[in-house]
Design a protein around this motif. Structure first.
Motif, PDB file in Angstrom:
ATOM      1  N   ASP A   1       0.819  -1.202   0.000  1.00  0.00           N
ATOM      2  CA  ASP A   1       0.000   0.000   0.000  1.00  0.00           C
ATOM      3  C   ASP A   1       0.859   1.260   0.000  1.00  0.00           C
ATOM      4  OD1 ASP A   1      -2.641   1.335   0.306  1.00  0.00           O
ATOM      5  OD2 ASP A   1      -1.785   1.976   2.214  1.00  0.00           O
TER       6      ASP A   1
ATOM      7  N   ASN B   1       2.304   1.772  -3.342  1.00  0.00           N
ATOM      8  CA  ASN B   1       1.318   1.687  -4.423  1.00  0.00           C
ATOM      9  C   ASN B   1       1.701   0.618  -5.447  1.00  0.00           C
ATOM     10  OD1 ASN B   1      -1.067   2.497  -5.712  1.00  0.00           O
ATOM     11  ND2 ASN B   1       0.020   3.904  -7.068  1.00  0.00           N
TER      12      ASN B   1
ATOM     13  N   ALA C   1      -7.860  -2.019 -12.379  1.00  0.00           N
ATOM     14  CA  ALA C   1      -6.516  -1.800 -11.843  1.00  0.00           C
ATOM     15  C   ALA C   1      -5.740  -3.098 -11.688  1.00  0.00           C
ATOM     16  CB  ALA C   1      -6.611  -1.090 -10.492  1.00  0.00           C
ATOM     17  N   GLU C   2      -6.444  -4.215 -11.547  1.00  0.00           N
ATOM     18  CA  GLU C   2      -5.783  -5.496 -11.305  1.00  0.00           C
ATOM     19  C   GLU C   2      -5.086  -6.007 -12.565  1.00  0.00           C
ATOM     20  OE1 GLU C   2      -8.552  -4.615  -8.266  1.00  0.00           O
ATOM     21  OE2 GLU C   2      -8.975  -4.913 -10.387  1.00  0.00           O
TER      22      GLU C   2
ATOM     23  N   GLN D   1       0.284  -2.574  -5.906  1.00  0.00           N
ATOM     24  CA  GLN D   1      -0.929  -3.075  -6.561  1.00  0.00           C
ATOM     25  C   GLN D   1      -2.082  -2.872  -5.586  1.00  0.00           C
ATOM     26  OE1 GLN D   1      -3.235  -4.481  -8.448  1.00  0.00           O
ATOM     27  NE2 GLN D   1      -2.154  -4.101 -10.373  1.00  0.00           N
ATOM     28  N   THR D   2      -3.289  -3.303  -5.978  1.00  0.00           N
ATOM     29  CA  THR D   2      -4.429  -3.154  -5.083  1.00  0.00           C
ATOM     30  C   THR D   2      -4.253  -4.065  -3.873  1.00  0.00           C
ATOM     31  OG1 THR D   2      -5.739  -4.920  -6.117  1.00  0.00           O
ATOM     32  CG2 THR D   2      -5.907  -2.712  -7.087  1.00  0.00           C
ATOM     33  N   GLN D   3      -4.920  -3.713  -2.799  1.00  0.00           N
ATOM     34  CA  GLN D   3      -4.830  -4.530  -1.589  1.00  0.00           C
ATOM     35  C   GLN D   3      -5.377  -5.936  -1.828  1.00  0.00           C
ATOM     36  OE1 GLN D   3      -3.856  -3.666   2.120  1.00  0.00           O
ATOM     37  NE2 GLN D   3      -2.451  -2.919   0.547  1.00  0.00           N
ATOM     38  N   GLU D   4      -6.407  -6.045  -2.669  1.00  0.00           N
ATOM     39  CA  GLU D   4      -6.963  -7.370  -2.970  1.00  0.00           C
ATOM     40  C   GLU D   4      -5.925  -8.264  -3.634  1.00  0.00           C
ATOM     41  OE1 GLU D   4     -10.553  -9.500  -5.561  1.00  0.00           O
ATOM     42  OE2 GLU D   4     -10.302  -7.323  -5.588  1.00  0.00           O
TER      43      GLU D   4
END
Length: 665
Positions: free
Chosen positions: A139, A142, A239-240, A144-147
């Motif tokens: 995070d 930045n 975003a993934e 990747q996404t947290q998922e």
């Protein structure tokens, strides 16, 4: 004090470089240019700073001014998506610098914080604390996404935790295996050697048998990447790393995913797979099928064991349904296991092995393979079989070379077992007078294939280059080929890459048909078939129009020997338009690729890749690039403004130097 030490280190490195004494930097390969040495040294220094400052942040909860600076700089200095969707070697210089530096910093934090009896992240809450820490890094910078980061942690942490507790390697050594030049170090501890019996031929392989009426017709399917959750009209610019699974947001400033798949980072809906198989069944008479791996999709952060098994079963059933009397000879891809990419052998803990996968694929493959293949399939996912009198197939599990197979970081020598088996199988075939076809998912020249493995693999291929009459790959999703050379530059064999049925990323789906000589099994010709995805998606209610894109012999050469393909490369270097044509077909003439085009740098990379069968061995590549450069200069194109003359590493060095000096001075 720490900032002062960093400044002294940086200025000391700069002084060495200025004085021309950079060759004394420990571990940096002597082949590095001054720019590369500077960037490599700065990456090490910045990674040390990040790990030092972030560990303080973990302990105190206080974000130091220096950490704020590093975070602000790095989180905006990379392409969040490209580092997950593009081969590392194809990343921009900025993304390579970010990836290398963050790899080193993250491994430093793991090694110094997660492990050891006095580590902060030990005890009963170790796993939870480790996850919290790595998600914080994800995070904060930045990445990747947290998922995505959370899913990758859950799937890979048990393996990585075991490895980090057992290995003595440091971050620089671990990250140096990435195909990023500024990350690489000399690693004399890797000394893999296969025991090779007999002499390697001393001349290039020029064998081209005469064609005939009894040639075999063989389908090459690869990289299907079936996505059972593909959603037509869904969100294709998420975003993934993989999209087209969620509803299109109401406020999205983009079009929804196409019906027949999508050029953007999306995989293959079932109806496209079925349509392709129906097209093949209707249009072609086949003798057998090569299927070179990668059935599951690219959602590497959210796979499940049962999900992967179900997809393998479903695609197997589709093949059997459409081609009930046609043998299928498969090999494993890196997306078959769960978690993705990770294979091993019986030296690793039973709970972390993928024996379940080997058991499952044997239950599917056994209808096509002989009983004697069972032992090696269930042991490591590889096998051999006698095709016909004097003809043999060898299918390898090329995850032994894959840099995202974490077990080679634990013990690289695990790859020797299969390589030695490969050698011994070819030796027996030579004695029996057999010709051999080799199936293996990852091309040995791929940047993500461990160069130590590639070196030994190429030694075997060169030694048995009169026995091996065809090598078939997938993995890259590109319609291409690679020539295998000896250390002295002799052309010995050719690997043919079938492209992919998936459109991931920015390509048209394709399949390939080979004509093989009836006795030697050598490739005499191949034909590639595609659809134009833009046109197909304009008519979702109609079957897409599959067309023969090109015939290799008609467009390039009918001399498909290793020496013949090497001569073709010479012709491409002297005639850039021929190389441009190859690039168009390599990209399956996909509209987004054609819009971008292939500039001189792209052409240079294209010809280099064909001439590379070990990423760290570029002798023939450099020779061809020199010829190509001269040919391009003769075309007398208008000169640009000079901005493009900055090399990638010059730009990276400048970026890294400015980043560090700006906040340390």
């Amino acid at each position: 004090m720490y900032r002062q030490r960093s400044l002294v280190l940086l200025l000391g490195v700069a002084s060495l470089l200025t004085c021309g004494q950079a060759h004394s930097l420990p571990g940096v390969p002597s082949s590095f240019s001054t720019d590369e040495r500077l960037t490599a040294a700065i990456s090490v220094s910045v990674a040390e700073e990040i790990s030092y400052e972030f560990m303080k942040y973990l302990r105190t909860g206080i974000e130091s001014p220096r950490l704020k600076v590093l975070g602000n700089e790095l989180r905006t200095a990379h392409s969040q998506k490209d580092i997950f969707t593009q081969p590392l070697v194809d990343l921009s210089a900025v993304d390579q610098y970010f990836t290398c530096t963050m790899c080193r910093a993250t491994v430093n934090v793991i090694g110094r914080t997660f492990t050891g009896p006095n580590g902060e992240l030990t005890g009963p809450n170790r796993d939870q604390n480790a996850k919290k820490t790595l998600l914080s890094i994800c995070d904060y910078f930045n990445i990747q996404t947290q998922e995505v980061c959370s899913g990758l942690f859950d799937l890979n942490w048990p393996i990585l935790d075991f490895i980090f507790n057992e290995t003595i390697a440091e971050s620089q050594s671990i990250c140096s295996m990435l195909p990023i030049k500024i990350c690489q170090l000399q690693q004399p501890e890797f000394n893999l050697k296969v025991n090779i019996v007999g002499d390697t031929p001393t001349e290039s392989n020029t064998e081209v048998p005469e064609g005939g009426d009894n040639n075999y017709h063989v389908l090459h399917l690869t990289d299907i990447h079936y996505d059972p959750e593909y959603k037509s009209g869904g969100f294709a610019e998420c975003a993934e790393p993989m999209c087209c699974r969620d509803n299109l947001p109401a406020d999205a400033n983009t079009t929804g995913a196409g019906y027949w798949s999508d050029y953007r980072d999306c995989d293959t809906p079932k109806h496209l797979i079925v349509n392709a198989l129906e097209q093949i069944k209707k249009e072609h008479v086949l003798d057998w099928i090569y299927h070179t791996g990668d059935v599951p999709p690219h959602n590497v952060w959210s796979t499940t064991r049962q999900g992967n098994m179900d997809m393998l079963t479903e695609i197997d059933q589709l093949l059997a349904e459409h081609f009930p009397k046609i043998p299928v000879y498969p090999c494993l891809g890196n997306h078959e296991p769960h978690p993705a990419n990770v294979f091993g052998n019986d030296e690793i803990p039973a709970s972390l092995r993928v024996d379940w996968l080997y058991e499952h694929v044997w239950s599917l493959w056994s209808k096509w393979l002989p009983k004697e293949a069972e032992t090696t399939v269930r042991r490591g996912g590889y096998y051999t079989l006698r095709l016909r009198e004097g003809q043999r197939i060898v299918a390898l599990n090329s995850m032994d070379c894959y840099l995202y197979n974490w077990w080679i970081f634990y013990n690289g020598s695990i790859v020797l077992e299969q390589l030695q088996w490969f050698h011994d199988t070819l030796l027996a075939a030579e004695k029996a007078g057999e010709r051999v076809q080799v199936l293996t998912h990852i091309p040995s020249g791929d940047a993500d294939c461990w160069s130590e493995w590639s070196r030994e693999y190429n030694r075997i291929v060169a030694r048995f280059s009169r026995v091996i009459t065809g090598i078939y790959n997938g993995h890259t999703h590109k319609d291409e080929m690679n020539v295998h050379y000896t250390d002295t530059g002799l052309a010995m064999a050719v690997s043919w890459n079938g492209g992919s049925l998936t459109t991931y990323s920015y390509k048209n789906p394709n399949y390939r048909l080979y004509e093989l000589h009836s006795k030697t099994l050598q490739v005499l010709e191949h034909h590639t078939y595609t659809i134009n995805l833009t046109e197909a998606n304009l008519k979702p209610n109609e079957s897409p129009s599959w067309k023969k894109e090109y015939e290799f012999g008609e467009q390039f050469t009918r001399n498909t020997s290793a020496a013949g393909i090497d001569q073709l490369l010479e012709d491409m270097a002297k005639k850039p338009d021929l190389l441009r044509l190859f690039w168009r077909y390599k990209m399956t003439e996909a509209d987004p690729k054609l819009e971008t085009g292939c500039d001189d740098s792209c052409l240079s990379r294209t010809i280099c890749r064909i001439a590379t069968s070990n990423y760290n061995e570029k002798q023939r590549c450099r020779e061809l690039q020199a010829i190509l450069k001269e040919s391009l200069e003769k075309e007398k194109r208008p000169q640009d403004d000079g901005a493009a003359a900055l090399t990638a590493y010059s730009f990276t060095s400048l970026l890294a130097l400015l980043t560090v000096l700006r906040y340390l001075l």
